[in-house]
Design a protein around this motif. Structure first.
Motif, PDB file in Angstrom:
ATOM      1  N   ARG A  22       0.797  -1.235   0.106  1.00  0.00           N
ATOM      2  CA  ARG A  22       0.211   0.037  -0.118  1.00  0.00           C
ATOM      3  C   ARG A  22       0.829   1.262   0.076  1.00  0.00           C
ATOM      4  O   ARG A  22       1.698   1.414   0.721  1.00  0.00           O
ATOM      5  CB  ARG A  22      -0.774  -0.008   1.312  1.00  0.00           C
ATOM      6  N   ASP A  23       0.680   2.163  -0.940  1.00  0.00           N
ATOM      7  CA  ASP A  23       1.360   3.448  -1.020  1.00  0.00           C
ATOM      8  C   ASP A  23       2.882   2.891  -1.476  1.00  0.00           C
ATOM      9  O   ASP A  23       3.818   3.451  -0.443  1.00  0.00           O
ATOM     10  CB  ASP A  23       1.137   4.251   0.167  1.00  0.00           C
ATOM     11  N   THR A  24       3.090   2.248  -2.230  1.00  0.00           N
ATOM     12  CA  THR A  24       4.327   1.562  -2.176  1.00  0.00           C
ATOM     13  C   THR A  24       4.885   1.541  -3.918  1.00  0.00           C
ATOM     14  O   THR A  24       3.913   1.544  -4.655  1.00  0.00           O
ATOM     15  CB  THR A  24       4.334   0.157  -1.981  1.00  0.00           C
ATOM     16  N   GLU A  25       6.141   1.768  -3.861  1.00  0.00           N
ATOM     17  CA  GLU A  25       6.513   1.937  -5.278  1.00  0.00           C
ATOM     18  C   GLU A  25       7.736   0.742  -5.480  1.00  0.00           C
ATOM     19  O   GLU A  25       8.397   0.390  -4.524  1.00  0.00           O
ATOM     20  CB  GLU A  25       7.501   3.039  -5.725  1.00  0.00           C
ATOM     21  N   VAL A  26       7.776   0.020  -6.754  1.00  0.00           N
ATOM     22  CA  VAL A  26       8.764  -0.918  -7.053  1.00  0.00           C
ATOM     23  C   VAL A  26       9.363  -0.567  -8.239  1.00  0.00           C
ATOM     24  O   VAL A  26       8.761  -0.631  -9.260  1.00  0.00           O
ATOM     25  CB  VAL A  26       7.553  -2.421  -7.348  1.00  0.00           C
ATOM     26  N   LEU A  27      10.674  -0.598  -8.140  1.00  0.00           N
ATOM     27  CA  LEU A  27      11.283   0.283  -9.033  1.00  0.00           C
ATOM     28  C   LEU A  27      12.459  -0.751  -9.726  1.00  0.00           C
ATOM     29  O   LEU A  27      13.175  -1.200  -9.095  1.00  0.00           O
ATOM     30  CB  LEU A  27      12.102   1.366  -8.697  1.00  0.00           C
ATOM     31  N   ASP A  28      12.568  -0.987 -10.980  1.00  0.00           N
ATOM     32  CA  ASP A  28      13.601  -1.727 -11.819  1.00  0.00           C
ATOM     33  C   ASP A  28      13.752  -3.030 -11.110  1.00  0.00           C
ATOM     34  O   ASP A  28      14.958  -3.642 -10.835  1.00  0.00           O
ATOM     35  CB  ASP A  28      14.763  -0.824 -11.690  1.00  0.00           C
ATOM     36  N   ALA A  29      12.838  -3.636 -11.126  1.00  0.00           N
ATOM     37  CA  ALA A  29      12.854  -5.029 -10.393  1.00  0.00           C
ATOM     38  C   ALA A  29      13.299  -5.979 -11.614  1.00  0.00           C
ATOM     39  O   ALA A  29      12.828  -5.752 -12.624  1.00  0.00           O
ATOM     40  CB  ALA A  29      11.328  -5.565 -10.165  1.00  0.00           C
ATOM     41  N   ARG A  30      13.886  -6.895 -10.926  1.00  0.00           N
ATOM     42  CA  ARG A  30      14.416  -7.939 -11.931  1.00  0.00           C
ATOM     43  C   ARG A  30      14.111  -9.510 -11.185  1.00  0.00           C
ATOM     44  O   ARG A  30      14.709  -9.952 -10.341  1.00  0.00           O
ATOM     45  CB  ARG A  30      16.102  -8.203 -12.051  1.00  0.00           C
ATOM     46  N   LEU A  31      12.806 -10.011 -11.758  1.00  0.00           N
ATOM     47  CA  LEU A  31      12.313 -10.844 -10.649  1.00  0.00           C
ATOM     48  C   LEU A  31      11.601 -12.140 -11.709  1.00  0.00           C
ATOM     49  O   LEU A  31      11.212 -11.788 -12.542  1.00  0.00           O
ATOM     50  CB  LEU A  31      11.259 -10.503  -9.840  1.00  0.00           C
ATOM     51  N   GLY A  32      11.664 -13.176 -11.153  1.00  0.00           N
ATOM     52  CA  GLY A  32      11.041 -14.481 -11.697  1.00  0.00           C
ATOM     53  C   GLY A  32      10.337 -15.503 -10.975  1.00  0.00           C
ATOM     54  O   GLY A  32      10.685 -15.707  -9.728  1.00  0.00           O
ATOM     55  N   GLY A  33       9.222 -15.908 -11.450  1.00  0.00           N
ATOM     56  CA  GLY A  33       8.455 -16.853 -10.728  1.00  0.00           C
ATOM     57  C   GLY A  33       7.997 -16.258  -9.213  1.00  0.00           C
ATOM     58  O   GLY A  33       7.867 -17.004  -8.262  1.00  0.00           O
TER      59      GLY A  33
END
Length: 246
Positions: A121-132
């Motif tokens: 909530r009220d959160t930023e996710v920046l430049d993620a490199r994620l899998g699964g």
């Protein structure tokens, strides 16, 4: 709690909400298309997280987790308030039922991160490199996912409200049974998405640079697409209707 920005850009690189966010008819927006309300964050001065593993049901407030390897750790049920996770490794990290409030995740990386029934909530996710990434049953409200690439994102039965996917690549995201309200895809590649049994309301797909839907195309009611995207989806729509094009 993070202070709300009232003017100018936020200290975390956050983007101010569009004028009249949540109301129809904002700049460049057709009447009747409601804009997502973006988080506006200014984190307070943060303390470095001391050495040590995450704790289940831990309470983390005003901390910066920088360049830490959190692989395999268990932070299930933890609360992160006014926190920044920067460059952290999250391979097989268990964060089920965790809550991220007024926080920023910068450049997270990992495979098999377990975020089942997490709250953002009220959160930023920046430049993620994620899998699964496992986010089955998650709740996302006023969230921006900007940049990076996420493969095989599992958002089955999740609830997304006021969420923006911007300048990112989503490969085979699974929205099966999810509820999406005021969700925008801006300069975002959406590849082989599954919308089976999903419910969409005020979902704006017009800004998607790629729009590929493998299942659940009939669930697009409640979404807005462009004329060009309609042409791209024509074969899938025809197949759904049992229509032969000769």
């Amino acid at each position: 709690m993070a202070r709300r920005a009232t003017s100018g850009a936020s200290g975390t690189g956050g983007t101010r909400g569009a004028s009249g966010a949540g109301a129809a008819g904002g700049p460049g927006r057709e009447p009747g298309v409601k804009a997502a309300r973006r988080p506006e964050l200014r984190l307070p001065p943060l303390e470095p997280y001391p050495d040590g593993p995450l704790e289940p049901d831990g309470d983390y407030d005003g901390l910066e987790f920088r360049d830490l390897d959190l692989a395999g750790q268990d932070g299930g049920g933890a609360r992160f308030m006014d926190c920044a996770l920067t460059g952290c490794g999250l391979d097989e990290t268990r964060l089920h039922h965790a809550r991220f409030l007024d926080s920023v995740l910068r450049a997270p990386r990992g495979v098999g991160t377990r975020l089942t029934e997490v709250t953002l909530r009220d959160t930023e996710v920046l430049d993620a490199r994620l899998g699964g990434v496992q986010m089955h049953g998650a709740v996302l409200e006023r969230v921006v996912v900007r940049g990076g690439k996420i493969d095989y994102l599992n958002l089955r039965s999740a609830r997304l409200k006021d969420v923006v996917f911007e300048s990112c690549v989503l490969v085979e995201p699974d929205f099966g049974g999810a509820h999406l309200e005021r969700v925008e895809f801006v300069d975002c590649a959406l590849r082989e998405a599954d919308l089976t049994a999903a419910t969409l309301k005020d979902v704006d797909l017009r800004g998607a640079t790629e729009l590929g839907i493998t299942r659940g195309v009939e669930r697009l009611a409640g979404a807005v697409i462009s004329t060009g995207q309609l042409m791209d989806l024509a074969p899938v729509l025809a197949a759904q209707l049992g229509l032969r094009v000769l």
